[in-house]
Design a protein around this motif. Structure first.
Motif, PDB file in Angstrom:
ATOM      1  N   UNK A 200       0.995  -1.016  -0.076  1.00  0.00           N
ATOM      2  CA  UNK A 200      -0.189  -0.016  -0.064  1.00  0.00           C
ATOM      3  C   UNK A 200       0.821   1.369  -0.041  1.00  0.00           C
ATOM      4  N   UNK A 201       0.315   2.395  -0.545  1.00  0.00           N
ATOM      5  CA  UNK A 201       1.045   3.547  -0.629  1.00  0.00           C
ATOM      6  C   UNK A 201       0.536   4.380   0.834  1.00  0.00           C
ATOM      7  N   UNK A 202       1.633   4.796   1.487  1.00  0.00           N
ATOM      8  CA  UNK A 202       1.131   5.425   2.806  1.00  0.00           C
ATOM      9  C   UNK A 202       1.643   6.856   2.707  1.00  0.00           C
ATOM     10  N   UNK A 203       0.677   8.017   2.991  1.00  0.00           N
ATOM     11  CA  UNK A 203       0.973   9.201   2.889  1.00  0.00           C
ATOM     12  C   UNK A 203       0.772   9.931   4.205  1.00  0.00           C
ATOM     13  N   UNK A 204       1.977  10.313   4.579  1.00  0.00           N
ATOM     14  CA  UNK A 204       2.014  10.865   6.054  1.00  0.00           C
ATOM     15  C   UNK A 204       2.285  12.440   6.036  1.00  0.00           C
ATOM     16  N   UNK A 205       1.505  13.151   6.570  1.00  0.00           N
ATOM     17  CA  UNK A 205       1.599  14.622   6.494  1.00  0.00           C
ATOM     18  C   UNK A 205       1.836  15.291   8.063  1.00  0.00           C
ATOM     19  N   UNK A 206       2.638  16.219   7.973  1.00  0.00           N
ATOM     20  CA  UNK A 206       2.954  16.903   9.322  1.00  0.00           C
ATOM     21  C   UNK A 206       2.529  18.394   9.030  1.00  0.00           C
ATOM     22  N   UNK A 207       1.574  19.126   9.806  1.00  0.00           N
ATOM     23  CA  UNK A 207       1.394  20.502   9.682  1.00  0.00           C
ATOM     24  C   UNK A 207       2.030  21.333  10.849  1.00  0.00           C
ATOM     25  N   UNK A 208       2.998  22.309  10.371  1.00  0.00           N
ATOM     26  CA  UNK A 208       3.580  23.035  11.341  1.00  0.00           C
ATOM     27  C   UNK A 208       2.834  24.572  11.444  1.00  0.00           C
ATOM     28  N   UNK A 209       3.364  25.145  12.615  1.00  0.00           N
ATOM     29  CA  UNK A 209       3.072  26.755  12.709  1.00  0.00           C
ATOM     30  C   UNK A 209       4.022  27.382  12.140  1.00  0.00           C
ATOM     31  N   UNK A 210       3.955  28.746  12.105  1.00  0.00           N
ATOM     32  CA  UNK A 210       5.079  29.507  11.882  1.00  0.00           C
ATOM     33  C   UNK A 210       6.217  29.566  12.534  1.00  0.00           C
ATOM     34  N   UNK A 211       6.120  29.019  13.681  1.00  0.00           N
ATOM     35  CA  UNK A 211       7.158  28.925  14.661  1.00  0.00           C
ATOM     36  C   UNK A 211       7.863  27.453  14.645  1.00  0.00           C
ATOM     37  N   UNK A 212       7.502  26.691  13.731  1.00  0.00           N
ATOM     38  CA  UNK A 212       8.130  25.314  13.425  1.00  0.00           C
ATOM     39  C   UNK A 212       7.600  24.500  14.478  1.00  0.00           C
ATOM     40  N   UNK A 213       6.290  24.720  15.186  1.00  0.00           N
ATOM     41  CA  UNK A 213       5.993  23.842  16.057  1.00  0.00           C
ATOM     42  C   UNK A 213       4.823  22.812  15.407  1.00  0.00           C
ATOM     43  N   UNK A 214       5.196  21.472  15.597  1.00  0.00           N
ATOM     44  CA  UNK A 214       4.224  20.686  14.793  1.00  0.00           C
ATOM     45  C   UNK A 214       2.893  20.677  15.535  1.00  0.00           C
ATOM     46  N   UNK A 215       1.903  20.799  14.649  1.00  0.00           N
ATOM     47  CA  UNK A 215       0.265  20.902  15.193  1.00  0.00           C
ATOM     48  C   UNK A 215      -0.419  19.866  15.031  1.00  0.00           C
ATOM     49  N   UNK A 216      -0.117  18.959  14.041  1.00  0.00           N
ATOM     50  CA  UNK A 216      -0.858  17.630  13.742  1.00  0.00           C
ATOM     51  C   UNK A 216      -0.348  16.591  12.822  1.00  0.00           C
ATOM     52  N   UNK A 217      -0.687  15.690  12.851  1.00  0.00           N
ATOM     53  CA  UNK A 217       0.053  14.526  11.865  1.00  0.00           C
ATOM     54  C   UNK A 217      -0.885  13.773  11.232  1.00  0.00           C
ATOM     55  N   UNK A 218      -0.969  13.534   9.903  1.00  0.00           N
ATOM     56  CA  UNK A 218      -2.063  12.691   9.261  1.00  0.00           C
ATOM     57  C   UNK A 218      -1.161  11.791   8.460  1.00  0.00           C
ATOM     58  N   UNK A 219      -1.825  10.571   8.781  1.00  0.00           N
ATOM     59  CA  UNK A 219      -1.365   9.092   8.089  1.00  0.00           C
ATOM     60  C   UNK A 219      -2.419   8.221   7.133  1.00  0.00           C
ATOM     61  N   UNK A 220      -2.171   8.446   6.005  1.00  0.00           N
ATOM     62  CA  UNK A 220      -3.260   7.688   5.090  1.00  0.00           C
ATOM     63  C   UNK A 220      -2.697   6.504   4.485  1.00  0.00           C
ATOM     64  N   UNK A 221      -3.572   5.327   4.343  1.00  0.00           N
ATOM     65  CA  UNK A 221      -3.083   4.113   4.067  1.00  0.00           C
ATOM     66  C   UNK A 221      -4.072   3.888   2.948  1.00  0.00           C
ATOM     67  N   UNK A 222      -3.467   3.865   1.498  1.00  0.00           N
ATOM     68  CA  UNK A 222      -4.118   3.911   0.369  1.00  0.00           C
ATOM     69  C   UNK A 222      -4.191   2.568  -0.372  1.00  0.00           C
ATOM     70  N   UNK A 223      -5.179   2.101  -0.782  1.00  0.00           N
ATOM     71  CA  UNK A 223      -5.422   0.897  -1.561  1.00  0.00           C
ATOM     72  C   UNK A 223      -4.739   0.933  -2.842  1.00  0.00           C
ATOM     73  N   UNK A 224      -3.977   0.013  -3.302  1.00  0.00           N
ATOM     74  CA  UNK A 224      -3.040   0.086  -4.480  1.00  0.00           C
ATOM     75  C   UNK A 224      -4.002   0.256  -5.653  1.00  0.00           C
TER      76      UNK A 224
END
Length: 238
Positions: A200-224
Motif C-alpha cells: 500500500x502507499x502511505x502518505x504522512x503529513x505533518x502540519x507546522x506553525x510559523x514557529x516550526x511547532x508541529x500541530x498535527x500529523x496525518x497518516x493515510x493508508x491507500x489501496x493500491x
C-alpha cells in the motif's frame, strides 16, 4: 466547505484564486491590510495571519513601507491538493468518520507533536470511499486543547489543515509530506475489504506553525488499485 474555513484562511484562499485566474498578475499590489479588513470584516491581526499564509506559500512578497505584491510562479514545486483528491478514474471521494477519541498511549505521535508521553492526543479515524468501495484509511493526530471543541461536520468533511486551524491556537503555515510503501495489516485489510499483506502507499503529513511547532500529523493508508495521487506544478503551496 468554504464556510468551514477560518477567516484568515478564507482571505488567503480568495487571493490565491485571484492569482491563479490571472485577475492578479505578477507585480500587482494586493489590497492593503486596512482595505482587506474592511472587505472581510476582520481585524488587522487576522488579515496579517492570511498574508503570512500567502507569504509562506511564495505567492506574495511584502516590501516594508510599500505593500504586498504578487510574486513569480514557482514551477519547480509540486502541489498536491487533497480537497480535490480523486480515485483512479477521476471521481471524488466521500469520507466516513469512524471514530474521534483521545488517546493516551501513543507515545510515538505524542513525541512527534512535542508532547509529553502522557499528554492527551486527539485521534480522528476516517475511511475514504470511491463509490461503495473503501479506498483509504486516514488517521489524524493532533494536540488536545481544552475548550476547543470540534464539530462533527468539521471532523468528517474539512481538510486536515482546516481542522488544525479550527482547533489549535497557532496558525498552520507549512505542510510537510512523506510518501512511503508498507503492507496491509489484518485490521487495515478488513476495513479496506481486501486481502492482508498487500503493498500500500502511505502518505504522512505533518502540519507546522510559523514557529516550526508541529500541530498535527496525518497518516493515510491507500489501496493500491483504488487511489491515485496527482500533483501539479503551479503558483504556490497554499
Amino acid at each position: 466547505m468554504r464556510k468551514l474555513m477560518p477567516m484568515y484562511y478564507r482571505l488567503a484562499y480568495d487571493i490565491k484564486l485571484d492569482i491563479e485566474s490571472g485577475k492578479l498578475k505578477e507585480g500587482d499590489m494586493i489590497p492593503t491590510e486596512e482595505q482587506l479588513g474592511e472587505m472581510y470584516g476582520i481585524s488587522r491581526m487576522t488579515v496579517r495571519q492570511g498574508i503570512a499564509l500567502l507569504t509562506e506559500a511564495g505567492l506574495i512578497e511584502t516590501l516594508k513601507g510599500k505593500g504586498s505584491f504578487v510574486r513569480l510562479p514557482k514551477l519547480n514545486q509540486l502541489v498536491i491538493n487533497f480537497h480535490n483528491a480523486s480515485s483512479t478514474d477521476g471521481e471524488q471521494f466521500r469520507y466516513k468518520l469512524l471514530s474521534a477519541k483521545m488517546v493516551y498511549d501513543n507515545h510515538s505521535y505524542a513525541q512527534q507533536l512535542g508532547l509529553a508521553p502522557d499528554d492527551k492526543v486527539i485521534l480522528l479515524r476516517s475511511l475514504l470511499y470511491k463509490d461503495d468501495l473503501p479506498s483509504a484509511i486516514e488517521e489524524k493526530y493532533m494536540r488536545y486543547l481544552r475548550g476547543k471543541p470540534l464539530l462533527e461536520t468539521q471532523l468528517e468533511y474539512a481538510a486536515f489543515p482546516e481542522v488544525i486551524a479550527k482547533h489549535q491556537d497557532s496558525v498552520p503555515v507549512r505542510n510537510e509530506m512523506v510518501i512511503s510503501v508498507d503492507v496491509l495489516s489484518l485490521e487495515q485489510a478488513n476495513l479496506l475489504e481486501t486481502e492482508p499483506f498487500q503493498p500500500v502507499m502511505v502518505i504522512t503529513q505533518v502540519i507546522y506553525s510559523k514557529d516550526d511547532v508541529p500541530l498535527g500529523i496525518s497518516r493515510m493508508v491507500c489501496h493500491k488499485d483504488r487511489f491515485q495521487l496527482n500533483a501539479t506544478s503551479y503558483l504556490g503551496r497554499l
